[in-house]
Write a protein that holds these residues in place. Sequence first.
Motif, PDB file in Angstrom:
ATOM      1  N   VAL A   1       1.210  23.095  46.999  1.00 47.10           N
ATOM      2  CA  VAL A   1       1.347  21.957  46.082  1.00 47.10           C
ATOM      3  C   VAL A   1       0.234  21.996  45.040  1.00 47.10           C
ATOM      4  O   VAL A   1       0.472  21.760  43.838  1.00 47.10           O
ATOM      5  N   PHE A   2      -0.994  22.316  45.460  1.00 48.76           N
ATOM      6  CA  PHE A   2      -2.091  22.470  44.503  1.00 48.76           C
ATOM      7  C   PHE A   2      -1.808  23.615  43.536  1.00 48.76           C
ATOM      8  O   PHE A   2      -2.119  23.544  42.345  1.00 48.76           O
ATOM      9  N   VAL A   3      -1.224  24.696  44.054  1.00 53.51           N
ATOM     10  CA  VAL A   3      -0.856  25.810  43.188  1.00 53.51           C
ATOM     11  C   VAL A   3       0.151  25.357  42.136  1.00 53.51           C
ATOM     12  O   VAL A   3       0.045  25.706  40.950  1.00 53.51           O
ATOM     13  N   ILE A   4       1.138  24.565  42.544  1.00 51.44           N
ATOM     14  CA  ILE A   4       2.148  24.084  41.612  1.00 51.44           C
ATOM     15  C   ILE A   4       1.505  23.207  40.534  1.00 51.44           C
ATOM     16  O   ILE A   4       1.871  23.266  39.353  1.00 51.44           O
ATOM     17  N   VAL A   5       0.537  22.397  40.919  1.00 50.45           N
ATOM     18  CA  VAL A   5      -0.143  21.540  39.942  1.00 50.45           C
ATOM     19  C   VAL A   5      -0.844  22.392  38.892  1.00 50.45           C
ATOM     20  O   VAL A   5      -0.762  22.132  37.683  1.00 50.45           O
ATOM     21  N   ARG A   6      -1.510  23.450  39.325  1.00 52.68           N
ATOM     22  CA  ARG A   6      -2.231  24.316  38.384  1.00 52.68           C
ATOM     23  C   ARG A   6      -1.315  25.332  37.722  1.00 52.68           C
ATOM     24  O   ARG A   6      -1.585  25.757  36.609  1.00 52.68           O
ATOM     25  N   LEU A   7      -0.250  25.739  38.403  1.00 49.10           N
ATOM     26  CA  LEU A   7       0.768  26.651  37.882  1.00 49.10           C
ATOM     27  C   LEU A   7       0.138  27.893  37.240  1.00 49.10           C
ATOM     28  O   LEU A   7       0.113  28.028  36.016  1.00 49.10           O
ATOM     29  N   PRO A   8      -0.372  28.808  38.060  1.00 45.40           N
ATOM     30  CA  PRO A   8      -0.993  30.025  37.513  1.00 45.40           C
ATOM     31  C   PRO A   8      -0.025  30.780  36.605  1.00 45.40           C
ATOM     32  O   PRO A   8       1.148  30.961  36.940  1.00 45.40           O
ATOM     33  N   TRP A   9      -0.543  31.223  35.466  1.00 44.36           N
ATOM     34  CA  TRP A   9       0.294  31.936  34.510  1.00 44.36           C
ATOM     35  C   TRP A   9       0.027  33.423  34.651  1.00 44.36           C
ATOM     36  O   TRP A   9      -1.011  33.933  34.256  1.00 44.36           O
TER      37      TRP A   9
ATOM     38  N   ASN B   1       7.658  18.182  29.266  1.00 42.86           N
ATOM     39  CA  ASN B   1       7.025  19.419  28.839  1.00 42.86           C
ATOM     40  C   ASN B   1       7.594  20.590  29.640  1.00 42.86           C
ATOM     41  O   ASN B   1       7.887  20.459  30.833  1.00 42.86           O
ATOM     42  N   THR B   2       7.770  21.735  28.976  1.00 41.39           N
ATOM     43  CA  THR B   2       8.403  22.880  29.631  1.00 41.39           C
ATOM     44  C   THR B   2       7.693  23.265  30.915  1.00 41.39           C
ATOM     45  O   THR B   2       8.338  23.587  31.928  1.00 41.39           O
ATOM     46  N   PHE B   3       6.388  23.233  30.929  1.00 41.70           N
ATOM     47  CA  PHE B   3       5.658  23.626  32.126  1.00 41.70           C
ATOM     48  C   PHE B   3       5.811  22.588  33.232  1.00 41.70           C
ATOM     49  O   PHE B   3       5.769  22.927  34.424  1.00 41.70           O
TER      50      PHE B   3
END
Length: 570
Positions: free
Chosen positions: A98-106, A158-160
């Motif tokens: 869930v933390f990963v989804i919040v930051r959404l690594p590109w 927003n798209t992200f």
Amino acid sequence: MSGFSPRAAAPTHATDDTRPPSAGAHERPAHERAGHERAGHEHVGHGDTAHEHAAHGQEDEGADVTASPEPAWWRRPFAEQLRTAANGAVLLVVAALVFVIVRLPWAGDLGVHAATIERLRHDMLDPGNPMVQADTDSPYYSPWMVFLGLVAKATDLNTFNVLRVGAVIGLALLITGIWSLTRTLTRHRAAAPLAVLCVFFLWGVDIVAWSGYLGFTSLALIIAYPSTFTLALGFHFLTLLTKALRGGTATGWTAYLSLGLLWAVLMLSHQFSGVVITLGAIGVLASARPWPAKGTWFKLLGAVAVGLAVLALWPYYSFFSLFGIGGLEEIHQNLYRGLLARYCLVLIGVVALVLRFVRNRRDPLVIWFALGLTLVVAGALTEKWSWGRAEPAVVIPAQIAAAIAAVECGKKWLRAVFATAVSIGLVAGAWAQRDALGFIMREEALPSFATKGGLLELPKTYEWTKKYAKYGDVFMSDPFAAQKLPAYGYYTIAIGYPDFFLPDEAERRMDARRYFTNDTTREEKLAILHKYGADWIVQWPQQGGLPANDPALKKAGMSPDGRVLYKVVG
């Protein structure tokens, strides 16, 4: 898989737990004995008998029944301890994701998926190429991305953030999908959470990060990708197929035709992952007991026909034209390197699969594994390196088999061996993937021993360009920037990813390379910019191209890490 028989479970001789009731119990009428057994159960468990109750003149209905306190979890049976620990670990992993989804690594393909949503948001019926200004089809316009495009259009998110919504849905489907599929293979409640952990961590001591690979580090990067959605939904597809076959002739046409539609969605959403699930479906079908009746085969053929029809009629791209494309082999050759380091922990599951094969020659996990292994080996022998994308069809059934073996594998000592091996493997696998913590927290927040190898960092983005450029503007850039710029609605001249539906792909790459080459004349560089209607140039200083003081350019801004943005004015 043999059916459970209550008759088979009954003991064949009397024990302390199955001794006949006392005489006092026999003297009561049947309905009173039943009431006594219900009301006095807790007392009987502590040694009081019906005869003792009668001797003391106690009435069953008035007995003061007090339940004994639950023992601490470490004093409970091993299976219950294992289930509790596994459930807790799954909750921790979900929280981390869930933390990963919040930051959404590109990283990797996130840019092209964001660009796909942007195009669909602006034109759902004729979005065009997601990366460059060209009216071409694209396999990125899958059912899943069309759904996210509708979400973007309806909510104006927003798209992200739309990608984050997709990631949450994908994560929920993934956890529940692995869970439900495992429950079709075993009744043991600890196996399902263990299977989730094995799919995430039972890989190897080296990291493999590709679309469709569900190791924790890889998943942190691809959690918003269509491949994750495809595998997640695919696990549910295999569960539903298993239940449909177990229902025999009672399972109707609607169920099977729906499965055919679902299979088409999987194949359209991510072809490689769709193949992995299709191999699993063959395993489920080949392992069916009893063997499907003639009527069931007709329904299965109907399901395949529906699926093929949807594939043929999908309006955004021609699915069957994908079979004629080339150029995939070079980029996939790396999949066949370092196999032992990447998959050494999976060998625990391979041993479990061997034991399953000894017990059942038609075990679905064994067949799934064998089909995947055959395809991967065939790719190596024929140098069709893209066939290596079937590796998850080898890894996933082994991981699930390892989880089941830890709780349900013959004799007690054998279960203990597997439980120990799986536990050590999960710890080793989690340690090998600790660098992914960089997607969740800062390096200074972690102890030095956990960051010795360096954490994976969040890559830089082009968010800063939004205050200068608008949707539809065309950028000249290098290939790396071309992977990210379209995520903000821009087009690039050179495409950031191979696109077999783009006829001038090679020409575009060559022109972009020529622009940044010092030997190219000013007139040629201007001609390239005008050929594609370039509005902006983003580059590093001294990268090449037109000089900063050229009258055809106007410096507009600079990124925090030093990239320069020029407006094309001449």
